[in-house]
Design an enzyme around this catalytic site. Structure first.
Site, mmCIF file in Angstrom:
data_model
loop_
_atom_site.group_PDB
_atom_site.id
_atom_site.type_symbol
_atom_site.label_atom_id
_atom_site.label_comp_id
_atom_site.label_asym_id
_atom_site.label_seq_id
_atom_site.Cartn_x
_atom_site.Cartn_y
_atom_site.Cartn_z
ATOM 1 N N LYS A 26 25.310 34.557 125.310
ATOM 2 C CA LYS A 26 26.429 33.614 125.195
ATOM 3 C C LYS A 26 27.454 33.899 126.285
ATOM 4 O O LYS A 26 27.710 35.071 126.612
ATOM 5 C CB LYS A 26 27.048 33.746 123.798
ATOM 6 N N SER A 58 30.209 27.967 117.505
ATOM 7 C CA SER A 58 30.476 27.891 118.922
ATOM 8 C C SER A 58 29.314 28.374 119.796
ATOM 9 O O SER A 58 29.314 28.100 120.993
ATOM 10 C CB SER A 58 31.713 28.723 119.249
ATOM 11 N N SER A 104 29.928 31.025 113.804
ATOM 12 C CA SER A 104 29.489 30.555 115.130
ATOM 13 C C SER A 104 28.101 31.002 115.556
ATOM 14 O O SER A 104 27.574 30.500 116.555
ATOM 15 C CB SER A 104 30.505 30.974 116.197
#
Lengths: 466, 466
Positions: A80, A150, A174
């Protein structure tokens, strides 16, 4: 047509890599090829590593020399974009000018490299991890729909079988929300289990690092590689790390499965509710004991986590507010960061008191149960641009509904996993969520793996278009 | 004229009580008599226990039957008015209507009763422990001057030798400041050492309970009685309680005494500074090693503790703000409670980050030192009604200056003691402050007791007028 090797789980790949029946270089090439073929549409990656092939070649040399480091050795993985990386820039999902991040490895990336993983690229995220949509990434099951967030890029990349594991971060859901919406496994470990050092903070006391993967087993192998105390993360726990793969393949007979009948089952899409009831029946039939309970305090949790998240995020961004850099944030995130100034310290402390009570109430529940079961998300992937969804007979804000079932495990810091448990009538994946006692990821993995082994959800992948 | 027995330290009284050479009933009568004679002027007590004589008689019976419970058995003590008590109402220093407290024993009072102490009365405090003045209590050394606060009644009562020990509470200095200004010993134990259950909260993460007493030895005996884990205080530590009296009478040769030359010595009244330098020379001559250091972070501590204190206090008083009861608070306290709403959650978190850094910085200091020495308060007791004092060549706010040297030990949660170390040119007491590692009250008591035994400050008492 020969199946792409990268679409197989780490446990399979690593056996072949170790036996010199598969080369890391071919896996890396395969991942890069799938990025080229599918990611123009999905937009799940924000950056591909220049040195991906060199990393793979180095892994191949080591393995050929008999120096196999473990399950991740030679396996391409993605990270990420809020994890600092030495070989790629870090953007944390923002295009705002005046916001820059160091070019060095975060603790998890360093551990993954030490385990021999090939860090192939950075995945798209909702700006500063403050949202559940992750534009412009798309859901591989239906590209008119969101991948969640997210860690939406990690969810889409793993669902599209571009990499068998991508790291996510989870402040209110997330990791687990994109895992549920994209049909992957997503594991949020116990607060303190995995270092957050070098991850761009959202809310220190709620942030967790963890993997999204094809299978439960692969989340266990990844957790083995990334767990452990780190003095550079003030939230890191000094606690022994067991071999989580020992929990794989274990029976669930005798396991006590808790079902929180309020909040967790209050308002879910009918398909979601049915899939979870079916999973509950699986555990009952496998000899687990079902224990129903209610946790009234959950009615007050949203205000608490929101106060904590707003305060922490605004504290972190105070420099960006002062410098004016926050003006360059997207409207939704800028609004949240500015709104955070309205939360008083007294509100914050009352939220922390509620958190303490929730932790105490959950400790009482866990005296009688080993694992708590429920949906990950009350709804499946919603259309891009939609802000309201119909659940049962009422319209709900997507933003309020989407993390309702995940944030309690952030507030309490308990380990939780989302795994595929079927599809809704539109063919969109549904996520099953399990949670366990602090640092009892073993029982989480045991219960999740048993379900996964008895179902074939993990073998169904989305049809991708180039 | 025969000396009043109650004016002698607990260690002396308890030996005579145990040997049946002194009766608790006589001590209680003596304390009540001194209240009647001196407290009309001092106003250090807000309530005297109806059952004081009955408690003393019960203690006498038990001791006569050979069931002596320890040093506090039969000894009259007083309790700050924010500790709940079953035999007396609790006012927490407020006259506001609509604010009421339960009629039950706080954890410390229960432990004192279990130790056989005679709970003779409640002492005056600054309203809700939010101030350093404690009106209308007066300083026994000069009744035109403040006793300090917020445990000003406890300071005045012990200084006036009405009781040999009175409990105080300390959020930013509220035990040590009145101890210094009134010329008594005042001990703030490590955060978590003594339960705050049943004490009206000021700021959960900063509040500490501890004794004011004639001697260091008596603070050790009291600490023995009140220490230990309590599940009813979320801040209570699960940690062994040593016998603190074992630290009495020990030499200080080899002890490493740290001197923080910035902040702690920046701006003190000249008499205060000289008294502390003289105490430092005592330790050097006694064979201790002196280690000078600086702690730059202390320049930023006041903002941090103020943000935390304001937020916590306003969170606690949110019900009183909502009900309108806060309108009945005195102007200074009402202003602080209302001001607390201006502190944002982000400010609060930045204050907590500073606190964490202070704790880490202090841990590094304590790698090389055992005890840190300095003044308790940069000034001696100031005239009632004065809000500004001249220190050196500058005017300072009394409220800002008075707790400058005490609050760091609240922020860090470390044990700290104030003990008499002489008088200024106006004949007002000066306090010497020592601090130690977490849960190392033993070294604190060892160092303080060694100084006290070598000086006669504890034997000098104020001349009281009726």
């Amino acid at each position: 047509m020969q199946e792409d090797p990268i679409t197989r789980p780490i446990a399979e790949l690593s056996a072949k890599l170790r036996a010199n029946k598969l080369r890391s270089a071919d896996l890396a090439e395969n991942a890069l090829d799938r990025i080229a073929r599918f990611d123009g549409k999905l937009e799940s990656f924000v950056c591909v590593a220049d040195d991906a092939r060199a990393q793979a070649a180095a892994a191949d040399r080591e393995i050929a020399e008999g120096r196999w480091r473990g399950h991740l050795h030679g396996v391409p993985v993605a990270i990420k974009d809020n994890y600092l990386t030495a070989n790629m820039p870090t953007g944390a999902g923002t295009d705002a000018r005046g916001v820059e991040f160091a070019r060095q490895d975060s603790a998890v990336v360093a551990r993954l490299r030490a385990a021999g993983a090939v860090i192939i690229g950075k995945t798209r995220m909702h700006e500063f991890a403050w949202g559940n949509v992750t534009p412009p990434a798309k859901n591989p099951w239906d590209t008119s729909r969101v991948p969640g967030g997210s860690s939406g890029g990690s969810g889409a990349a793993v669902a599209a079988r571009i990499v068998p594991m991508a790291m996510g971060s989870d402040t209110g859901g997330s990791i687990r929300i994109p895992a549920a919406l994209c049909g992957t496994v997503g594991l949020k470990p116990t607060f303190g289990r995995v270092s957050r050092a070098g991850i761009v903070p959202h809310s220190w006391s709620l942030d967790h690092a963890g993997p999204l993967s094809y299978t439960v087993a692969d989340s266990a192998h990844t957790l083995n590689a990334i767990s452990g105390h780190d003095p550079n993360d003030p939230g890191s726990a000094r606690i022994d790390v067991p071999d989580f793969s020992a929990a794989l393949g274990q029976p669930v007979a005798g396991l006590r499965i808790g079902i929180c009948r309020n909040h967790m089952f209050d308002s879910n899409q009918p398909d979601v509710g049915e899939a979870i009831e079916s999973a509950i029946r699986f555990y009952r039939d496998a000899g687990a004991h079902l224990v129903e309970f209610e946790l009234p305090i959950l009615a007050f949790g949203l205000g608490a986590i929101f106060a904590i998240e707003l305060s922490s995020s605004t504290a972190y961004h105070s420099r960006n507010l002062a410098s004016g850099a926050a003006k360059g944030f997207t409207d939704d995130v800028r609004t949240l960061v500015e709104m955070g100034r309205m939360v008083s310290g007294a509100d914050y402390l009352k939220a922390e008191q509620l958190r303490r009570t929730l932790i105490d109430d959950l400790a009482k529940v866990f005296a009688d149960v080993d694992v708590i079961i429920g949906p990950t998300c009350p709804l499946t992937a919603w259309p891009i641009g939609e802000w309201s969804v119909r659940i049962g007979d009422q319209d709900e804000s997507v933003l309020a509904a989407s993390w309702r079932l995940t944030y309690p495990w952030n507030l309490a810091g308990l380990p939780a996993i989302s795994l595929p448990c079927g599809f809704d009538s539109a063919g969109l994946p549904i996520g099953l969520q399990l949670a366990a006692r602090p640092f009892d990821e073993a029982n989480l993995i045991r219960a999740a793996d048993a379900y996964e082994r008895s179902h074939d959800w993990k073998d169904i992948s989305p049809k991708l278009s180039t």
